[in-house]
Design a protein around this motif. Sequence first.
Motif, PDB file in Angstrom:
ATOM      1  N   ILE A  38       0.636  -1.276  -0.011  1.00 33.73           N
ATOM      2  CA  ILE A  38      -0.015  -0.186  -0.020  1.00 33.73           C
ATOM      3  C   ILE A  38       0.949   1.380  -0.246  1.00 33.73           C
ATOM      4  CG2 ILE A  38      -2.324  -1.110   0.814  1.00 33.73           C
ATOM      5  CD1 ILE A  38      -0.842  -0.030   3.430  1.00 33.73           C
ATOM      6  N   LYS A  39       2.305   1.676   0.377  1.00 34.92           N
ATOM      7  CA  LYS A  39       3.185   2.104   0.017  1.00 34.92           C
ATOM      8  C   LYS A  39       4.370   1.494   0.425  1.00 34.92           C
ATOM      9  CE  LYS A  39       3.755   6.794   2.663  1.00 34.92           C
ATOM     10  NZ  LYS A  39       3.494   7.948   3.855  1.00 34.92           N
ATOM     11  N   GLY A  40       5.317   2.420  -0.193  1.00 33.41           N
ATOM     12  CA  GLY A  40       6.641   2.232  -0.675  1.00 33.41           C
ATOM     13  C   GLY A  40       7.236   1.565  -1.380  1.00 33.41           C
ATOM     14  N   SER A  41       8.694   0.780  -0.809  1.00 38.53           N
ATOM     15  CA  SER A  41       8.515  -0.590  -2.024  1.00 38.53           C
ATOM     16  C   SER A  41       9.570  -1.700  -1.074  1.00 38.53           C
ATOM     17  CB  SER A  41       9.390  -0.090  -3.232  1.00 38.53           C
ATOM     18  OG  SER A  41      10.599   0.714  -3.043  1.00 38.53           O
ATOM     19  N   GLY A  42       9.015  -2.922  -1.378  1.00 40.53           N
ATOM     20  CA  GLY A  42      10.641  -3.905  -1.210  1.00 40.53           C
ATOM     21  C   GLY A  42      10.543  -5.205  -1.748  1.00 40.53           C
ATOM     22  N   PHE A  43      10.325  -6.132  -0.828  1.00 38.44           N
ATOM     23  CA  PHE A  43      11.162  -7.276  -1.752  1.00 38.44           C
ATOM     24  C   PHE A  43       9.688  -8.237  -0.821  1.00 38.44           C
ATOM     25  CE2 PHE A  43      14.187  -4.898  -3.156  1.00 38.44           C
ATOM     26  CZ  PHE A  43      14.064  -5.587  -4.860  1.00 38.44           C
TER      27      PHE A  43
END
Length: 187
Positions: A38-43
């Motif tokens: 729902i917000k940001g980024s990652g893995f």
Amino acid sequence: MNLNLIKESIEENVYHIPFGTEVPMHEHADQDEIFYCIKGSGFGVLEDREVELNVGDTFVVPAGTMHSMRSDEDLYVVAILIPVDKIICHCKQVSFGDIRKAMVGGARTVEEIQEITGAGTGCGGCIEKVEKILTVACGCKGISIETVVNAVKDGADTIEKIGEATGAGTGCGKCKALLQNIIDTKK
């Protein structure tokens, strides 16, 4: 299939995974987990690959799959846990839940599981899966039966004390009946 029971059993969580955080590898043996960024980024991390997550992306983890999450910046996800009773032994139609119930009843070996459930008495192709299930006390925290048994032998005589010593039973709590059996039988 009781859809109301399934609906009542679904768990929803919202997680903030701060920049640079890597969630420890773990599994949910009897729940599929779906992450929605729902917000940001990652893995989303699996044993053999990573799935990039940006706003609007999903990461689906089938029951019994080791997984983790890591972030390149603050990451916010909605996680939905959906109960499944995964079939482990197709020959005898024995589910993960059936094996765990046998463990709660005291079964600790493949032979005891076979006697109680019939799993592994057909083609034998599921024996490795049964052996893996037998090693885990708490799937959420990745705590082994051996670790819990050792804690009990070292004096942890309540579920709370096992939780303090090992972390087992401090997640979803579904392993608490098994933990109590380990306390009662010391095995």
